[in-house]
Design an enzyme around this catalytic site. Structure first.
Site, short mmCIF file in Angstrom:
data_model
loop_
_atom_site.label_atom_id
_atom_site.label_comp_id
_atom_site.label_asym_id
_atom_site.label_seq_id
_atom_site.Cartn_x
_atom_site.Cartn_y
_atom_site.Cartn_z
N LYS A 47 0.77 -1.48 -0.04
CA LYS A 47 0.06 0.06 -0.08
C LYS A 47 0.91 1.22 0.15
O LYS A 47 0.64 2.27 -0.36
CB LYS A 47 -1.11 -0.10 1.18
CG LYS A 47 -1.93 -0.90 1.17
CD LYS A 47 -2.81 -0.88 2.44
CE LYS A 47 -4.26 -1.70 2.38
NZ LYS A 47 -5.03 -1.39 3.35
N ASP A 83 -10.10 3.07 2.23
CA ASP A 83 -10.06 2.50 3.74
C ASP A 83 -10.81 3.65 4.48
O ASP A 83 -11.51 3.57 5.56
CB ASP A 83 -8.69 2.23 4.33
CG ASP A 83 -8.19 1.10 3.82
OD1 ASP A 83 -8.96 -0.01 3.20
OD2 ASP A 83 -7.16 0.61 3.83
P1 NAP Z 1 0.12 -2.22 9.07
O1 NAP Z 1 0.53 -1.05 8.31
O2 NAP Z 1 1.09 -3.31 9.04
O3 NAP Z 1 0.39 -2.07 10.64
C1 NAP Z 1 0.14 -2.98 11.60
C2 NAP Z 1 -0.21 -2.13 12.97
O4 NAP Z 1 -0.69 -3.21 14.01
C3 NAP Z 1 0.85 -1.37 13.35
O5 NAP Z 1 0.23 -0.25 14.21
C4 NAP Z 1 1.62 -2.48 14.40
O6 NAP Z 1 2.23 -1.92 15.58
C5 NAP Z 1 0.20 -3.28 14.96
N1 NAP Z 1 0.57 -4.65 15.66
C6 NAP Z 1 0.92 -5.63 14.80
N2 NAP Z 1 1.04 -6.63 15.84
C7 NAP Z 1 0.84 -6.18 16.96
C8 NAP Z 1 0.77 -6.86 18.33
N3 NAP Z 1 1.21 -8.13 18.21
N4 NAP Z 1 0.54 -6.10 19.48
C9 NAP Z 1 0.44 -4.55 19.11
N5 NAP Z 1 0.18 -3.87 18.00
C10 NAP Z 1 0.71 -4.81 16.98
O7 NAP Z 1 -1.19 -2.94 8.67
P2 NAP Z 1 -2.46 -2.12 8.22
O8 NAP Z 1 -2.52 -2.16 6.73
O9 NAP Z 1 -2.74 -0.93 8.92
O10 NAP Z 1 -3.41 -3.46 8.59
C11 NAP Z 1 -4.13 -3.61 9.82
C12 NAP Z 1 -5.08 -4.67 10.06
O11 NAP Z 1 -6.43 -4.04 9.53
C13 NAP Z 1 -5.05 -5.86 9.31
O12 NAP Z 1 -5.61 -7.03 9.82
C14 NAP Z 1 -5.70 -5.77 8.15
O13 NAP Z 1 -6.34 -6.92 7.48
C15 NAP Z 1 -6.82 -4.96 8.37
N6 NAP Z 1 -7.73 -4.15 7.46
C16 NAP Z 1 -8.88 -4.10 7.38
C17 NAP Z 1 -9.53 -3.16 6.44
C18 NAP Z 1 -11.01 -3.44 6.33
O14 NAP Z 1 -11.71 -3.06 5.05
N7 NAP Z 1 -11.80 -4.01 7.15
C19 NAP Z 1 -8.84 -2.53 5.66
C20 NAP Z 1 -7.56 -2.44 5.90
C21 NAP Z 1 -7.02 -3.04 6.62
P3 NAP Z 1 3.81 -1.51 15.22
O15 NAP Z 1 3.54 -0.05 14.72
O16 NAP Z 1 4.26 -1.39 16.61
O17 NAP Z 1 4.52 -2.49 14.64
#
Ligand code: NAP
Length: 268
Positions: A47, A83
């Site tokens: 992304k 999003d």
């Molecule tokens: P990303 O950019 O990789 O960000 C991941 C986030 O999760 C970061 O803030 C990370 O913290 C945190 N994190 C990961 N593992 C963790 C843990 N064990 N404990 C605490 N914090 C943790 O991912 P993203 O694109 O934002 O996506 C995040 C989630 O949203 C995914 O599950 C994705 O499938 C979902 N999503 C859903 C939709 C929807 O339409 N419903 C749309 C987009 C995304 P750090 O900064 O400390 O690493």
């Protein structure tokens, strides 16, 4: 869900999934453009990286710094982030008005940034808790620069979370905790969740997340990530086709796909 929407409107389009490695991203994007593909979605981990392969980015998407939808406008690739729209629509359709609600948002990654950008201007207070505090602080500076508004940032610990929950109306989990492969729990107990809270977990999957289960049993209003997925997909559909998305048709198709455990993003 997009194919069901295309069929419903009699559009001669098809939506197909492709798995693209980081190494092949540039070539894949070039190929899609040259093949005249009308548009495509982009998901983790591309992304942010995709931005450098596009010719135009809409202004709010540039501020967010992550693209999930691309339109091929006669050879010019234009990036959008639906999003943000998806999250706002999911909140509004569940009776949450961002302008009247204080938010606690967990996470500072791509999806969290989109949500924070879209609620920060309207909400009276947004507190962001992230495991890596520095990332949340970087986001805070970016929001201050782009929107001239302040947000509050803290490290994601149980103590900070419980304190923030006392004064907020809506809790949003925008971390990847709860998704397949990252199931380990957030530092939150059922007893921390008061009935008056709305809990929105953007993580989606075949079954309800642990956070939503706790929130539901505590009597909170809950919003699932499937709602956001639906609305971000509808917004992408409208960008590609210029037609109003048949949201209820898409909702039914998404429910069927989710029950079957189907995931994925693709071109149309
Ligand atoms: P990303 O950019 O990789 O960000 C991941 C986030 O999760 C970061 O803030 C990370 O913290 C945190 N994190 C990961 N593992 C963790 C843990 N064990 N404990 C605490 N914090 C943790 O991912 P993203 O694109 O934002 O996506 C995040 C989630 O949203 C995914 O599950 C994705 O499938 C979902 N999503 C859903 C939709 C929807 O339409 N419903 C749309 C987009 C995304 P750090 O900064 O400390 O690493």
């Amino acid at each position: 869900m997009h194919n069901a929407a295309f069929r419903h409107l009699g559009l001669d389009c098809v939506y197909v999934p492709f798995k693209v490695s980081s190494r092949s991203l540039r070539d894949a994007v070039r190929g899609l453009r040259l093949l005249g593909v009308k548009g495509f979605n982009v998901t983790v981990p591309h992304k942010v990286e995709i931005v450098k392969h596009l010719q135009k980015i809409d202004p709010i998407t540039r501020a967010i710094g992550a693209v999930n939808t691309v339109l091929n406008d006669s050879g010019t690739l234009v990036g959008y982030n639906t999003d943000a729209t998806g999250a706002i629509e999911a909140l509004k359709s569940n009776g949450v008005s961002p302008g009247d609600s204080k938010f606690t948002i967990l996470g500072a990654g791509g999806a969290a940034s989109a949500i924070i950008f879209s609620v920060a201007e309207a909400s009276p207070r947004v507190t962001v808790l992230n495991r890596t505090l520095e990332k949340a602080e970087k986001l805070k500076r970016k929001i201050k620069r782009q929107l001239q508004v302040d947000i509050w940032t803290k490290r994601l610990t149980r103590r900070n979370l419980v304190e923030s929950l006392r004064t907020c109306d809506v809790l949003v989990n925008a971390t990847s905790v709860g998704m397949e492969g990252n199931p380990s729990g957030l530092p939150i107990r059922r007893a921390d969740l008061e009935r008056r809270l709305t809990v929105f977990d953007i993580v989606y999957g075949r079954s309800e997340t642990e956070l939503l289960r706790k929130a539901r049993s505590a009597g909170c209003k809950t919003i699932s990530g499937v709602e956001m997925l639906l609305h971000q997909g509808a917004a992408a559909f409208e960008i590609w086709t210029g037609r109003k998305a048949p949201v209820e048709v898409m909702r039914r198709a998404l429910a069927e796909a989710t029950a079957r455990g189907v995931r994925g993003n693709a071109g149309c």
